[in-house]
Motif scaffolding. Structure first.
Motif, PDB file in Angstrom:
ATOM      1  N   HIS A 128       0.865  -1.195   0.000  1.00  0.00           N
ATOM      2  CA  HIS A 128       0.000   0.000   0.000  1.00  0.00           C
ATOM      3  C   HIS A 128       0.897   1.239   0.000  1.00  0.00           C
ATOM      4  N   CYS A 129       1.635   1.412  -1.092  1.00  0.00           N
ATOM      5  CA  CYS A 129       2.639   2.476  -1.141  1.00  0.00           C
ATOM      6  C   CYS A 129       2.052   3.856  -1.443  1.00  0.00           C
ATOM      7  N   ILE A 130       0.838   3.908  -1.974  1.00  0.00           N
ATOM      8  CA  ILE A 130       0.249   5.200  -2.338  1.00  0.00           C
ATOM      9  C   ILE A 130      -0.743   5.676  -1.275  1.00  0.00           C
ATOM     10  N   LYS A 131      -1.821   4.921  -1.093  1.00  0.00           N
ATOM     11  CA  LYS A 131      -2.839   5.327  -0.127  1.00  0.00           C
ATOM     12  C   LYS A 131      -2.455   4.963   1.299  1.00  0.00           C
ATOM     13  N   GLY A 132      -1.689   3.899   1.435  1.00  0.00           N
ATOM     14  CA  GLY A 132      -1.330   3.445   2.763  1.00  0.00           C
ATOM     15  C   GLY A 132      -2.504   2.781   3.476  1.00  0.00           C
ATOM     16  N   THR A 133      -2.283   2.367   4.711  1.00  0.00           N
ATOM     17  CA  THR A 133      -3.333   1.766   5.539  1.00  0.00           C
ATOM     18  C   THR A 133      -3.312   2.425   6.914  1.00  0.00           C
ATOM     19  N   PRO A 134      -4.443   2.454   7.619  1.00  0.00           N
ATOM     20  CA  PRO A 134      -4.448   3.028   8.975  1.00  0.00           C
ATOM     21  C   PRO A 134      -3.401   2.348   9.853  1.00  0.00           C
ATOM     22  N   THR A 135      -2.693   3.133  10.643  1.00  0.00           N
ATOM     23  CA  THR A 135      -1.633   2.585  11.493  1.00  0.00           C
ATOM     24  C   THR A 135      -2.179   1.530  12.450  1.00  0.00           C
ATOM     25  N   PHE A 136      -3.405   1.728  12.930  1.00  0.00           N
ATOM     26  CA  PHE A 136      -3.997   0.747  13.841  1.00  0.00           C
ATOM     27  C   PHE A 136      -4.256  -0.588  13.145  1.00  0.00           C
ATOM     28  N   GLN A 137      -4.419  -0.545  11.825  1.00  0.00           N
ATOM     29  CA  GLN A 137      -4.564  -1.799  11.090  1.00  0.00           C
ATOM     30  C   GLN A 137      -3.291  -2.632  11.233  1.00  0.00           C
ATOM     31  N   ARG A 138      -2.163  -1.953  11.121  1.00  0.00           N
ATOM     32  CA  ARG A 138      -0.887  -2.638  11.278  1.00  0.00           C
ATOM     33  C   ARG A 138      -0.728  -3.156  12.694  1.00  0.00           C
ATOM     34  N   GLU A 139      -1.108  -2.345  13.692  1.00  0.00           N
ATOM     35  CA  GLU A 139      -0.990  -2.796  15.074  1.00  0.00           C
ATOM     36  C   GLU A 139      -1.878  -4.013  15.330  1.00  0.00           C
ATOM     37  N   TYR A 140      -3.105  -3.962  14.832  1.00  0.00           N
ATOM     38  CA  TYR A 140      -4.018  -5.094  15.005  1.00  0.00           C
ATOM     39  C   TYR A 140      -3.441  -6.359  14.369  1.00  0.00           C
ATOM     40  N   ASN A 141      -2.921  -6.229  13.157  1.00  0.00           N
ATOM     41  CA  ASN A 141      -2.324  -7.384  12.470  1.00  0.00           C
ATOM     42  C   ASN A 141      -1.134  -7.940  13.260  1.00  0.00           C
ATOM     43  N   ASN A 142      -0.335  -7.035  13.821  1.00  0.00           N
ATOM     44  CA  ASN A 142       0.834  -7.470  14.593  1.00  0.00           C
ATOM     45  C   ASN A 142       0.433  -8.166  15.888  1.00  0.00           C
ATOM     46  N   PHE A 182     -12.207  -5.881  19.348  1.00  0.00           N
ATOM     47  CA  PHE A 182     -12.882  -5.372  18.153  1.00  0.00           C
ATOM     48  C   PHE A 182     -11.917  -4.489  17.369  1.00  0.00           C
ATOM     49  N   PHE A 183     -11.999  -4.582  16.051  1.00  0.00           N
ATOM     50  CA  PHE A 183     -11.243  -3.685  15.176  1.00  0.00           C
ATOM     51  C   PHE A 183     -12.064  -3.382  13.935  1.00  0.00           C
ATOM     52  N   ALA A 184     -12.010  -2.129  13.499  1.00  0.00           N
ATOM     53  CA  ALA A 184     -12.671  -1.741  12.252  1.00  0.00           C
ATOM     54  C   ALA A 184     -11.912  -0.574  11.652  1.00  0.00           C
ATOM     55  N   ALA A 185     -11.868  -0.529  10.330  1.00  0.00           N
ATOM     56  CA  ALA A 185     -11.192   0.569   9.623  1.00  0.00           C
ATOM     57  C   ALA A 185     -11.995   0.956   8.395  1.00  0.00           C
ATOM     58  N   TYR A 186     -12.015   2.259   8.123  1.00  0.00           N
ATOM     59  CA  TYR A 186     -12.670   2.769   6.915  1.00  0.00           C
ATOM     60  C   TYR A 186     -11.855   3.944   6.404  1.00  0.00           C
ATOM     61  N   GLN A 187     -11.294   3.781   5.209  1.00  0.00           N
ATOM     62  CA  GLN A 187     -10.423   4.791   4.605  1.00  0.00           C
ATOM     63  C   GLN A 187      -9.288   5.122   5.581  1.00  0.00           C
ATOM     64  N   THR A 188      -9.243   6.350   6.122  1.00  0.00           N
ATOM     65  CA  THR A 188      -8.140   6.704   7.033  1.00  0.00           C
ATOM     66  C   THR A 188      -8.559   6.672   8.500  1.00  0.00           C
ATOM     67  N   LYS A 189      -9.763   6.135   8.780  1.00  0.00           N
ATOM     68  CA  LYS A 189     -10.235   6.054  10.156  1.00  0.00           C
ATOM     69  C   LYS A 189     -10.114   4.619  10.659  1.00  0.00           C
ATOM     70  N   ALA A 190      -9.849   4.492  11.956  1.00  0.00           N
ATOM     71  CA  ALA A 190      -9.751   3.152  12.528  1.00  0.00           C
ATOM     72  C   ALA A 190     -10.062   3.205  14.018  1.00  0.00           C
ATOM     73  N   ILE A 191     -10.562   2.080  14.525  1.00  0.00           N
ATOM     74  CA  ILE A 191     -10.806   1.946  15.957  1.00  0.00           C
ATOM     75  C   ILE A 191     -10.324   0.564  16.379  1.00  0.00           C
TER      76      ILE A 191
END
Length: 205
Positions: A30-44, A60-69
């Motif tokens: 995801h070199c252009i748009k990237g992914t929410p940082t919390f997505q990476r933390e959740y995956n890790n 619980f985890f959810a992400a939409y565009q640049t938002k994440a919880i």
């Protein structure tokens, strides 16, 4: 990060809720748009749990565009290593704590994971009768390394620098021996120890 009580598995539990917006991480996939940082933390977090490395429990985890919880179970009864006053521990408690943390980091590195931000505040500990439990948090920068020594060098250097005032040279040596599973350092381990010590001193200047 905010602490709440939410129903989990039919009963109220303390949880931590982390929200973010417009905070992204870019990588090869995801070199252009990237992914929410919390997505990476959740995956890790999920990766470490798959390898049974003590860490947070995601609810619980959810992400939409640049938002994440990201919602994780609260580490009730734990405190960060940064907040622990070593002078309040007996010599035996201090030694057993150092050994437990060494085992945790060794387990992390055995799978070639590098925490990459291994500060005392990212190691949470809890004393249970005559033993300790330790868990790793804040895994946003966790990464895989080809060689275990790469992970060891980076994480040891960071942790040693930030524990310099709390841990003596003898403490760090005890940690290193427990990490390697050696009661007496081999010649190879002695060379590694000197390299790590030199790197730590250079970073502190």
């Amino acid at each position: 990060m905010i602490q709440y009580q939410l129903p989990v598995a039919g009963k109220l539990s303390d949880v931590f809720i982390k929200r973010q917006e417009n905070h992204i991480t870019r990588n090869r996939s995801h070199c252009i748009k990237g992914t929410p940082t919390f997505q990476r933390e959740y995956n890790n977090i999920q990766q470490l749990r798959q390898h049974q490395i003590p860490t947070l429990e995601p609810i619980f985890f959810a992400a939409y565009q640049t938002k994440a919880i990201l919602i994780t179970k609260s580490l009730t009864g734990y405190q960060s290593l940064e907040d622990l006053s070593p002078e309040h521990l007996s010599l035996q408690e201090r030694h057993s704590l150092i050994i437990e943390i060494a085992k945790l980091i060794q387990q992390l590195h055995s799978h070639h994971f590098q925490h990459n931000c291994l500060y005392p505040k990212h190691i949470f500990i809890r004393q249970q009768t005559d033993q300790w439990e330790a868990k790793l948090i804040d895994l946003e920068k966790l990464r895989k390394r080809l060689f275990k020594k790469q992970a060891m060098t980076r994480d040891f250097s960071t942790l040693s620098r930030h524990l310099a005032d709390a841990w003596s040279t003898a403490d760090r040596m005890r940690f290193f021996k427990a990490y390697l599973g050696e009661t007496k350092l081999s010649e190879k381990s002695k060379r590694t120890w000197r390299q790590l010590t030199k790197k730590m001193l250079q970073k502190r200047r």
